[in-house]
Scaffold this motif. Sequence first.
Motif, short mmCIF file in Angstrom:
data_model
loop_
_atom_site.label_atom_id
_atom_site.label_comp_id
_atom_site.label_asym_id
_atom_site.label_seq_id
_atom_site.Cartn_x
_atom_site.Cartn_y
_atom_site.Cartn_z
N ARG A 28 -2.88 3.28 -18.51
CA ARG A 28 -3.40 3.83 -17.26
C ARG A 28 -3.01 2.94 -16.10
NH1 ARG A 28 -9.56 4.44 -17.83
NH2 ARG A 28 -9.39 6.13 -16.32
N ALA A 29 -2.54 3.56 -15.03
CA ALA A 29 -2.11 2.84 -13.85
C ALA A 29 -2.81 3.40 -12.62
CB ALA A 29 -0.59 2.94 -13.68
N LEU A 30 -3.00 2.54 -11.63
CA LEU A 30 -3.62 2.91 -10.36
C LEU A 30 -2.74 2.39 -9.24
CD1 LEU A 30 -5.96 3.76 -8.47
CD2 LEU A 30 -7.07 1.59 -9.04
N VAL A 31 -2.38 3.27 -8.31
CA VAL A 31 -1.54 2.89 -7.18
C VAL A 31 -2.26 3.26 -5.89
CG1 VAL A 31 0.72 3.15 -6.07
CG2 VAL A 31 0.53 3.39 -8.56
N THR A 32 -2.49 2.27 -5.02
CA THR A 32 -3.10 2.56 -3.73
C THR A 32 -2.02 2.99 -2.73
OG1 THR A 32 -2.94 0.30 -2.85
CG2 THR A 32 -4.90 0.85 -4.16
N GLY A 33 -2.42 3.81 -1.78
CA GLY A 33 -1.48 4.27 -0.77
C GLY A 33 -0.35 5.09 -1.36
N ALA A 34 -0.68 5.93 -2.33
CA ALA A 34 0.36 6.64 -3.08
C ALA A 34 0.66 8.03 -2.56
CB ALA A 34 -0.04 6.73 -4.56
N SER A 35 0.21 8.35 -1.34
CA SER A 35 0.46 9.69 -0.82
C SER A 35 1.78 9.80 -0.06
CB SER A 35 -0.70 10.12 0.11
OG SER A 35 -0.81 9.24 1.20
N SER A 36 2.50 8.68 0.08
CA SER A 36 3.80 8.72 0.75
C SER A 36 4.56 7.44 0.45
CB SER A 36 3.62 8.87 2.28
OG SER A 36 3.01 7.71 2.83
N GLY A 37 5.82 7.40 0.87
CA GLY A 37 6.61 6.18 0.86
C GLY A 37 6.70 5.48 -0.48
N ALA A 43 4.32 5.53 -7.96
CA ALA A 43 3.55 6.41 -8.84
C ALA A 43 4.48 7.31 -9.65
CB ALA A 43 2.58 7.26 -8.02
N ARG A 44 5.52 7.82 -9.02
CA ARG A 44 6.47 8.69 -9.72
C ARG A 44 7.17 7.94 -10.86
NH1 ARG A 44 11.06 9.60 -11.02
NH2 ARG A 44 11.78 7.69 -10.02
N ALA A 45 7.60 6.71 -10.58
CA ALA A 45 8.29 5.93 -11.61
C ALA A 45 7.35 5.59 -12.76
CB ALA A 45 8.86 4.66 -10.99
N LEU A 103 -8.10 -0.27 -17.46
CA LEU A 103 -7.03 -0.12 -16.47
C LEU A 103 -5.96 -1.14 -16.82
CD1 LEU A 103 -5.80 0.99 -13.85
CD2 LEU A 103 -7.17 -0.70 -12.59
N HIS A 104 -4.75 -0.65 -17.06
CA HIS A 104 -3.67 -1.53 -17.51
C HIS A 104 -2.81 -2.06 -16.37
CE1 HIS A 104 -4.77 1.10 -20.90
NE2 HIS A 104 -4.52 0.04 -21.65
N ILE A 105 -2.64 -1.24 -15.33
CA ILE A 105 -1.77 -1.62 -14.21
C ILE A 105 -2.46 -1.25 -12.89
CG2 ILE A 105 0.43 -1.17 -13.04
CD1 ILE A 105 1.54 -0.35 -15.84
N LEU A 106 -2.61 -2.22 -12.01
CA LEU A 106 -3.14 -1.99 -10.66
C LEU A 106 -2.07 -2.39 -9.67
CD1 LEU A 106 -5.29 -1.50 -8.48
CD2 LEU A 106 -6.13 -3.83 -8.89
N VAL A 107 -1.62 -1.45 -8.85
CA VAL A 107 -0.61 -1.72 -7.83
C VAL A 107 -1.27 -1.64 -6.45
CG1 VAL A 107 1.64 -1.13 -6.89
CG2 VAL A 107 1.17 -0.72 -9.32
N ASN A 108 -1.47 -2.81 -5.86
CA ASN A 108 -2.04 -2.89 -4.51
C ASN A 108 -0.92 -2.67 -3.51
OD1 ASN A 108 -4.52 -3.48 -5.63
ND2 ASN A 108 -4.35 -5.68 -5.32
N ASN A 109 -0.66 -1.41 -3.23
CA ASN A 109 0.51 -1.02 -2.44
C ASN A 109 0.17 -0.65 -1.00
OD1 ASN A 109 3.36 0.41 -2.17
ND2 ASN A 109 1.81 1.90 -1.55
N ALA A 110 -0.99 -0.07 -0.76
CA ALA A 110 -1.33 0.43 0.58
C ALA A 110 -1.30 -0.70 1.61
CB ALA A 110 -2.71 1.08 0.56
N GLY A 111 -0.97 -0.35 2.83
CA GLY A 111 -0.97 -1.37 3.87
C GLY A 111 -0.68 -0.81 5.24
N VAL A 112 -0.96 -1.63 6.25
CA VAL A 112 -0.61 -1.33 7.64
C VAL A 112 0.19 -2.51 8.16
CG1 VAL A 112 -2.54 0.20 8.09
CG2 VAL A 112 -2.82 -2.26 8.43
N MET A 113 1.02 -2.25 9.18
CA MET A 113 1.91 -3.29 9.69
C MET A 113 1.93 -3.30 11.22
SD MET A 113 5.91 -4.10 8.80
CE MET A 113 6.63 -2.68 9.62
N ALA A 114 1.65 -4.46 11.77
CA ALA A 114 1.79 -4.70 13.21
C ALA A 114 1.10 -3.64 14.06
CB ALA A 114 3.27 -4.80 13.58
N CYS A 115 -0.09 -3.24 13.63
CA CYS A 115 -0.80 -2.19 14.36
C CYS A 115 -1.51 -2.77 15.59
CB CYS A 115 -1.80 -1.50 13.45
SG CYS A 115 -3.03 -2.57 12.72
N PRO A 116 -1.86 -1.93 16.55
CA PRO A 116 -2.60 -2.40 17.72
C PRO A 116 -3.92 -3.03 17.31
CG PRO A 116 -1.76 -0.18 18.07
CD PRO A 116 -1.54 -0.50 16.62
N GLU A 117 -4.46 -3.86 18.18
CA GLU A 117 -5.70 -4.57 17.89
C GLU A 117 -6.83 -3.59 17.56
OE1 GLU A 117 -8.34 -8.25 19.71
OE2 GLU A 117 -6.91 -7.20 20.98
#
Length: 310
Positions: A28-37, A43-45, A103-117
Amino acid sequence: MSTPITTPYGFASTAAEVTHGIDLTGRRALVTGASSGLGAETARALAGTGAAVTLAVRDVAAGERVAEQITAATGNHELHVAHLDLTDPASITAFTAAWQGPLHILVNNAGVMACPEQYTERGWEWQFATNHLGHFALATGLHDALAASDAARIVVVSSTGHQQSPVVWDDVNFAFRRYDPWLAYGQSKTANILFAVEATRRWADDNITANALMPGAIYTNLQRHTGGRGSGRVPAELIKTVEQGAATSVLLATSPLLEGIGGRYFVDCNETATVDRRTGTLHGVARYAVDPDNAQRLWTLSEELLTPAA
């Protein structure tokens, strides 16, 4: 000094190539932020290996669409979608409380970058809250599920942006410093690496390992605050496809070459060198980002920040 981990894969390798021949049926694997990119491709792989994959997303409808596409592409029907808002402690608590089984695999993938304050209701700077604190709360909340599996792996998507800033202990939330989106991003990405270092040390008896990585320069929704494809921040020859960008994450999640390996930082599917100044490239991990004392200090700080006010 430990020997750097090297693999047959590199800059141009794809997620499909690094998972070729790997069978994770029953895992079983869990991927955060898996709705795009990168998250969707990761998640597909993973689904392609036969693993049951949960997509933890803010936008459940978008996650459902991606899950359907993955099932159509892989034939794997063990795709699940669950709501998760990493800036909301209550959402994380609800998610971890609802999780059942190992849970065998946890992928902490979600994130934001250089967003406004921006700040959360608890007063946490948005990038530190999303990229680090939310994932810290998620991983610690899922500790028992990870410990219940055989040799669980945590994969933490960081960035060469960590070279922009260490964790500024006295002011992680920019209460006194003038807000700078890149310093805030850098600090959060340093925190990602330090989490992998300390999780591996702290959870060694549970046979849980954690590694961090730089996926490369890929044009996804992450760049919505930085000018995107036309910004010119990265030379065109260094831009990866999403399939190439997900390769290092998927390698760390699945490859037998990483069995028992933790607390490391990878670029282009290989461990990168520790450096004492900015490299000006996408390679290298700052010494402060893999320092065990810093890692323990961050863990303590994160626990303190997440403790509800009396």
